[in-house]
Structures are given as structure tokens and as C-alpha cells.
Write a protein that holds these residues in place. Structure first.
Motif, short mmCIF file in Angstrom:
data_model
loop_
_atom_site.label_atom_id
_atom_site.label_comp_id
_atom_site.label_asym_id
_atom_site.label_seq_id
_atom_site.Cartn_x
_atom_site.Cartn_y
_atom_site.Cartn_z
N ALA A 1 26.70 10.20 31.40
CA ALA A 1 27.57 10.02 32.56
C ALA A 1 27.65 11.32 33.35
CB ALA A 1 28.97 9.61 32.10
N GLY A 2 27.26 11.28 34.62
CA GLY A 2 27.38 12.46 35.45
C GLY A 2 28.81 12.67 35.92
N PHE A 3 29.05 13.83 36.57
CA PHE A 3 30.30 14.01 37.33
C PHE A 3 31.51 14.27 36.45
CE2 PHE A 3 33.90 11.79 39.65
CZ PHE A 3 34.00 12.68 40.70
N GLN A 4 31.32 14.26 35.10
CA GLN A 4 32.49 14.34 34.23
C GLN A 4 32.28 15.28 33.06
OE1 GLN A 4 32.26 10.64 31.26
NE2 GLN A 4 32.41 9.98 33.38
N GLY A 5 33.37 15.77 32.53
CA GLY A 5 33.31 16.62 31.36
C GLY A 5 34.62 16.59 30.62
N VAL A 6 34.77 17.51 29.69
CA VAL A 6 36.02 17.60 28.93
C VAL A 6 36.44 19.07 28.93
CG1 VAL A 6 34.85 17.86 26.70
CG2 VAL A 6 37.18 16.97 26.76
N SER A 7 37.72 19.31 29.14
CA SER A 7 38.17 20.69 29.29
C SER A 7 38.22 21.41 27.94
CB SER A 7 39.55 20.73 29.94
OG SER A 7 40.52 20.19 29.07
N THR B 1 24.97 18.49 39.45
CA THR B 1 25.25 19.67 38.65
C THR B 1 25.19 19.34 37.16
OG1 THR B 1 26.67 20.42 40.45
CG2 THR B 1 26.89 21.55 38.34
N THR B 2 25.70 18.16 36.77
CA THR B 2 25.58 17.73 35.38
C THR B 2 24.11 17.73 34.95
OG1 THR B 2 27.51 16.28 35.60
CG2 THR B 2 26.04 15.86 33.75
N ALA B 3 23.27 17.16 35.81
CA ALA B 3 21.84 17.04 35.47
C ALA B 3 21.21 18.42 35.29
CB ALA B 3 21.11 16.25 36.56
N VAL B 4 21.48 19.31 36.22
CA VAL B 4 20.88 20.65 36.14
C VAL B 4 21.42 21.40 34.92
CG1 VAL B 4 20.77 22.88 37.28
CG2 VAL B 4 20.38 20.79 38.60
N ALA B 5 22.73 21.26 34.67
CA ALA B 5 23.33 21.96 33.53
C ALA B 5 22.75 21.45 32.21
CB ALA B 5 24.85 21.78 33.55
N LEU C 1 25.15 22.84 46.99
CA LEU C 1 24.95 24.26 46.72
C LEU C 1 25.13 24.62 45.25
CD1 LEU C 1 24.53 27.11 47.77
CD2 LEU C 1 26.99 27.22 48.31
N ARG C 2 26.19 24.08 44.64
CA ARG C 2 26.48 24.49 43.26
C ARG C 2 25.36 24.10 42.31
NH1 ARG C 2 31.37 20.50 41.41
NH2 ARG C 2 31.28 21.83 39.57
N CYS C 3 24.71 22.97 42.58
CA CYS C 3 23.60 22.52 41.74
C CYS C 3 22.40 23.45 41.91
CB CYS C 3 23.30 21.06 42.08
SG CYS C 3 21.60 20.58 42.08
N VAL C 4 22.13 23.86 43.15
CA VAL C 4 21.00 24.76 43.41
C VAL C 4 21.27 26.14 42.78
CG1 VAL C 4 19.56 25.83 45.17
CG2 VAL C 4 20.55 23.58 45.58
N GLU C 5 22.49 26.60 42.90
CA GLU C 5 22.85 27.89 42.29
C GLU C 5 22.62 27.86 40.79
OE1 GLU C 5 26.44 29.40 45.29
OE2 GLU C 5 26.93 28.27 43.49
#
Lengths: 424, 424
Positions: free
Chosen positions: B134-140, B156-160, B214-218
Motif C-alpha cells: 500500500a502506497g501513501f501510508q506508514g506507521v509512526s 515516495t513509498t515506491a522509491v523508499a 519533488l520529494r520522490c526525486v530527492e
């Protein structure tokens, strides 16, 4: 301060307006000075819509992924209920089954709860929040997979959490006013029961009464937890399901009969011409048990002296009946019998009441009522607080009315309330 | 065997048929001998529907519960994609952001990824499964609350995940064929770029290009991870976003210019009549920074000798502009200035290309092109590989076409492909 666990089913959460109504009821319970933990099902049609989507992408979806999909339903409703509570100025925190510590085995689609570790929700309650928990779901021990609990899962979640939290009561909100002496769709004069013992409720649920699922009643009975079944559409008191001492102790004479349940979900199979010798019944039922099929009633006729053979009839869920026939057919050479008869046009009537322990003649009154109504009895089985009979399917409704009347259960008010299903 | 991370956005997952099409593409990638980890967004309109439901129960829902609600969207799509893959005979396992080890800070609604611990998904990949996350989500971290990553979160999930798994490439599937030299809706002759360096892509994204956030490219640049942006509706090669050595090393002469980006999301604020003395600019921008407002371009005019006063102009997001004005107005006694001017009818054009490092005259060509088109330049800012100018909003499209043409970027094929948004 009391701790109250409430459970709201999908029919109480059908749209934004009903969610707001449920939120108001929850906040009122909190304002009355109680700690409140709420278990919610998925909204109205959500589950059906998700099932439709699944069937569009795959005719036989993997159970693990089906559980992942369906658990999105409660996730949505619990977040929305929490938002609606926040909008009323109170503070709510929602938790998934996994976050709430609902630990299950790893049987996807019909997992059993094996432990509840409610640390996170206890912490949120202690901090003064209203807690909203997703019903119907858990996480498997060890493998940490998301699971669903199957039919009656949300009720079971509520009772399990209530037991783990040491709640004072578990309130099950539904679309009917409580437990009735019979299904009001069949018996318009059926009365709402104010109190029923959990052992009676267990027999009623096992005999086809649908307001509470059997597993939820069993769970509550094991933990001596009172359940209050009531309507989310009214403020009326519903039915209290309580330990036997609580239901009988304060009454000089407990009613003999709690209610009349009926069940159309079973089929009858007869093994014709089995040798009337020791061990034959065991062979038959070992074969059926090996196929993981649950047997309900069993009748063995008296042996016909000339042939040395007998007939054995039993009932089992219709869904399993074809498999039972195949299993027995395969074991025919080993068991030895003449033929198999299959009958899915049967109905079962069950009379339940703990008072029948001390009142002889209950069975006789039952059989006489059916005879007077011209209804033939095909099988009989009894427990300490129940008598069940099998009739023709098309005579079952009439049988229920006749018995309900014969035991003086008819309401003089003649109120007809439609009986609903349980959802999950 | 390569490890490929793929990301599919909501427009690629709009209904059961598109889910089946995506599943086919995933299975083909697996059959070609790759390990495959897939990140999915919520289906088409799901997020909007959930937002509507939320607004029906509360005008200002708590962010924690909003995250709980919205994360149901990816849960549904990941389960459905897994089912569709199983239906093609391959084996897929879906995981939530939390299960996939996407650890974030605790800023609900726009959490930052602070760690990825992909043990469970690595295990599933090692066992031969296709993994769906699942993209777009995480756990703190610490509080274990469900979070969402905000705009561009699924990319960003995908790149991470690709970085954490050591993937060979991260493929971002979208509804356009790749990165273009300009927005084809404005410049019909814009060309698809085959390769672009990640530093150029970073400048393009920061300057308003919307295909990649931008954040994904960074993130990808920090980990030297190649991204392949391509369409889920065709088999064409898209655009490779790669480290500078990879994009330039194999070409004798790299193109000077990668593309022309534009941005209409900013407003201009001018502080009129500030004392032309040391420390005044610092006072202005300290006040704005204290209000958590990001400044983009800054221009300070030459002081008028007679008055000893100067004007300071800057741009910031339109959404923050009113707050910036209020902040400065409040600080007026302390800073000392004549008045504030506010202008939200501006547009920004940015020319990006690492080749401009070694090619003098790029700015001159740019200014001449705009002059020839009769377009006035209001502000100028430059970085090592970018020149940006501010124009009137209603002249921006014409400016983009003029500059695109002046730098020889127009395609001779004249292909017009509609440029899409990113969804999340």
C-alpha cells in the motif's frame, strides 16, 4: 464508573446520518459517566460491494487477500464514527482488530479468537478517550497475518473485548428490539423477552435463533458476561442475556419456556439397511466426522427382527449434505448398507426453557400441540433444557405457531416487530 | 535476477478491468525473470469518495482518524491486485505500509518517511512471491499510529522501498508516456525525454513539473536510484531519471536544456519602502520564516539614492500568501516600511538543463526570446542548472512556447500527448 462495551452492526451504520445518530448515542453513554469501548461492523452495503469487486477480478480469490480486502470495511466505519464523535466535542480513538490486540488462529475467513491483549485500548480508555474498535477482524498469532472471524464476528469481538477489559456489560445494538419468544415474521404474537439465561440463549442460538450468534453467546457464558441486546433505533430496554442465577434468582417462579426457535438450514440423510450389530453406527459417524461435517440430530430405528438390519437417520447443514452423501457412498463397501436417502425439505422446531428441568410433561404438551395441528413428527431429540422435533419444511411455520400458543407465549398486545438477521 | 519496484497510480487502477490489466503487466515482469515489488495507490475515485463521507459526518475531522479512513483505499486496491495476480496463476502477498516497515514521523496527513524496515516483504520476495504494498501510508515510530504521506506519497513509498530493498530500478507507472520538454497541453510540440539526470528532474519538479513529485526525486537522488517513468497504458519506453554520470557519460554532447517547466501556484509580495540599511532583509524574512512559510524567489531593487529606501519582493505559495501578508503587517512597527503589495496574477517559467553549466549565453537567449514575444520579465532567479523568470499569469503560456521553441526543443513529429497529474 462503569465500563460499557457497545457493538453496532452494519444496519445501524448504513450512511452518514446513521453514523451521526450512533455517535450521539455513544457520547450520551459517555456523558452518563461511563467508560465506553465501541465495536463496529462495516457500513451497510460495504461488504457486499467489496465482495462484488473481488468477484470481478477473480472467481476464487485467495482467502488471505479476501481478509485484507474485507477488513477495509470496518476501518472506514470506525474512522467515520470517531470523526462524528469528535464533531460532538468528545474525543475518540479508533483501532483495528490488530491494534486492539485481537489475536486469532490463522484460519483466514473464519478465524477463532485465541487471546485478547487490550493494552493499547485500555491505555486510551484510561486517558479518557472513547475507543472505537473494528469488529470481525484480528491478527494471527505468530504469522501476524490479518484475519477475519466469519459470521457473527463483530458480536464475538465485542464480547471478547468486554471479557478482556472486565466490562460491566456488553450491549449488542441491532435493528430489532431484543430476543423474542419466536420469530415475529412467523408468529406475529411473539413477545420480547426481558431476561433470558445464557444457557437458554445458547440453546436458542444453536437451534436457529439469529439475533445472536452461537459463538458470541458461548463466549459470554464462559466469562459470565451480561449481554444486553437492544435496538439502535429506539431507547427501549432490550433483552438481557445473563447467567442463570441472575435470570431466575429474583423471580419466585421462572417461566418454564424461554422461546421457540426454528431452523431451515439442515438436511436429513438416512442410511438404509445397516446391519444391526455393534460398531456399525460408529463406522457411519466416523466416516462423516472424518469429512469435518457436524452432525446435529441422530435417530436409529428399532431393528426389524426378520432382517437383522436397521436404518440410521441424521441431520447436518444443507451446505455439507452432498459431501456427507459422497463420503458415505465411498465408505459403502466398508460399512455395508442397502441405500442412502437424502431429504432437504425438512424443518426443525426447538422449544427451549430451563424451567422444563423441573416441569415434567413439557414434551407431552409439545407433541399434543403438533398432533392437534395435524403435523407429523419425523425425528425427536432432547437436551436438559430443550426439545427439538423435525417436521416437513412446509409445515414448520404452522408448527411454530401451534407450539408458541400451546405454551402460553402469545402476547396479548399483538405487537408485530420484524425480526432481522445478524449481519456480521 | 533483477529486483524491480513498480508503482501504479489511481488512474491506472480505476476499475476491475484496469486492475486485471495491471496484474497482467506485473505477472509479465515476473515471468521475465525478475523479483517484483509493487506499490499501489487507491483506486480511481476512492479517495474522493472517502473524503466526501468524512465531510458528511464532520466539517473538521481529526487528522488521526482521517489517516485511518484514507488508508482503507490502498488496502482495497492492494488486495484486489493480489487477487487478480493469483487469478493469473502467480502468487502475490499484499502488505500495508505498516506491515511493509514504512516508518514515519507522527505528522498525520503529511508524514515524512524516516526509516524503512522491509524484513517482511524481503521474506515474501525471497519465498518467490510477488509483493504488493500500500502506497501513501506508514506507521509512526514510537507511537505506532497509522500515518499518510501527503501529496506524492505513493511515489515516495515506491522509491523508499526500492532504496531499502536495493532494487535495480523503480518504475513509476502513470497515465502519460514520460517526462516531456514542456507540458504538452501548453506546448503541443513538446517531446518526450528519453533520459534526464536526477538533478535536472529535481529542478523541474521544484519548478512546477507535476509528473514526479519533488520529494520522490530527492529521495531517489539521495540513493542514486534510477527511476523509469512510463505509461501503464502502453508498452513504450518512458523517461529514465538517472544519476548525472549515467545520463551524460554515454553521450558525446549532452543536450544543453532538459525542459521548460512552469508554475502558477505562487504569489508575489512586495514590501515597499524598507530602509536600505544592513539587517532589514533579514528582519523581513525572519518574520516570514517564523510563520513556517517557504520563500521561493527574492528580488531587492537598487535603492533610490534620494530616499535611502528600497523595495523587497518575494514569491511564496498562494496558499500561504495571505498569512505572509498578515505576519508582515504585524511586524511593521519593528521592521519599518511604507506598504505591502500583493499580486497573485503571476506565473513562473523555469528553463532547466545541466548543459547550461558549460554553455554561456543561455540566459541571454532566454531573455531575447521573451523580448521578441513581447513578454515583460518581473523577477529573475538562477541556480547552477536553472533560470527562472516571473511573468504576468496571462502571458505565461505564450512565454513557455516561445522559450521552448527558441532552444530548439520542438518536436518535428508534432505529437501531442496530454499531460496528467500525479494523484498520490
Amino acid at each position: 464508573m462503569s465500563l460499557i462495551v457497545q457493538k453496532y452492526g452494519g444496519s445501524s451504520l448504513s450512511d452518514a446520518d446513521s453514523i451521526k445518530r450512533v455517535a450521539r448515542r455513544i457520547v450520551d453513554t459517555r456523558k452518563a459517566g461511563n467508560s465506553v469501548c465501541v465495536v463496529v461492523s462495516a457500513m451497510g452495503d460495504t461488504t457486499d460491494e467489496l465482495l462484488d469487486l473481488a468477484s470481478e477480478v477473480s472467481p476464487a480469490p485467495p482467502e488471505r487477500e479476501m481478509d485484507m480486502l474485507l477488513t477495509a470495511g470496518e476501518r472506514m466505519s470506525m474512522a467515520l464514527v470517531s470523526m462524528a464523535i469528535a464533531n460532538l466535542g468528545d474525543s475518540a480513538r479508533s483501532f483495528t482488530g490488530s491494534q486492539a490486540g485481537v489475536i486469532t488462529d490463522d484460519t483466514h475467513g473464519k478465524a477463532r479468537i485465541i487471546d485478547v491483549t487490550p493494552g493499547r485500548i485500555q491505555g486510551a480508555l484510561d486517558a479518557g478517550h472513547i475507543v472505537i474498535v473494528a469488529g470481525f477482524q484480528g491478527v494471527s498469532q505468530g504469522t501476524k497475518e490479518i484475519t477475519t472471524l466469519g459470521r457473527g464476528g463483530s458480536d464475538t469481538t465485542a464480547v471478547a473485548l468486554a471479557a478482556a477489559l472486565g466490562a460491566d456489560v456488553c450491549e449488542i445494538y441491532t435493528d430489532v428490539d431484543g430476543i423474542f419468544t419466536a420469530d415475529p415474521r412467523i408468529v406475529p404474537t411473539a413477545r420480547k423477552v426481558d431476561r433470558i439465561s445464557n444457557e437458554e440463549m445458547q440453546e436458542m442460538a444453536a437451534s436457529g435463533a439469529k439475533v445472536l450468534m452461537l459463538r458470541c453467546v458461548e463466549y459470554a457464558r464462559r466469562f459470565d458476561l451480561p449481554i444486553h441486546v437492544r435496538s439502535s433505533f429506539s431507547q427501549h430496554q432490550g433483552t438481557w442475556v445473563v447467567p442463570p442465577s441472575d435470570s431466575e434468582g429474583d423471580q419466585m417462579e421462572a417461566p418454564i419456556i424461554a422461546g421457540v426457535a426454528h431452523d431451515r438450514s439442515e438436511a436429513k440423510i438416512t442410511v438404509v439397511g445397516v446391519a444391526d450389530s455393534p460398531g456399525k453406527a460408529a463406522q457411519v459417524f466416523n466416516a462423516v466426522a472424518a469429512a469435518q461435517i457436524n452432525i446435529d440430530m441422530i435417530v436409529q430405528n428399532v431393528s426389524a427382527a426378520q432382517t437383522g438390519k436397521t436404518d440410521i437417520s441424521f441431520t447436518c447443514p444443507k451446505d455439507d449434505a452432498q459431501r456427507a452423501v459422497q463420503t458415505l457412498q465411498a465408505a459403502k463397501p466398508e460399512i455395508g448398507f442397502d441405500s442412502l436417502q437424502f431429504d432437504d425439505q425438512i424443518g426443525k422446531l426447538s422449544l427451549v426453557g430451563s424451567g422444563m428441568r423441573s416441569h415434567p410433561g413439557v414434551s407431552a404438551t409439545l407433541f399434543q400441540a403438533l398432533a392437534d395441528a395435524g403435523i407429523n413428527i419425523e425425528m425427536i431429540s432432547t437436551s436438559e433444557i430443550r426439545v427439538s422435533v423435525v417436521t416437513r419444511d412446509d409445515q414448520l411455520d404452522e408448527a411454530v405457531r401451534a407450539v408458541h400458543s400451546a405454551f402460553g407465549l402469545d402476547s396479548t398486545e399483538g405487537e408485530a416487530v420484524v425480526y432481522g438477521g445478524t449481519g456480521r
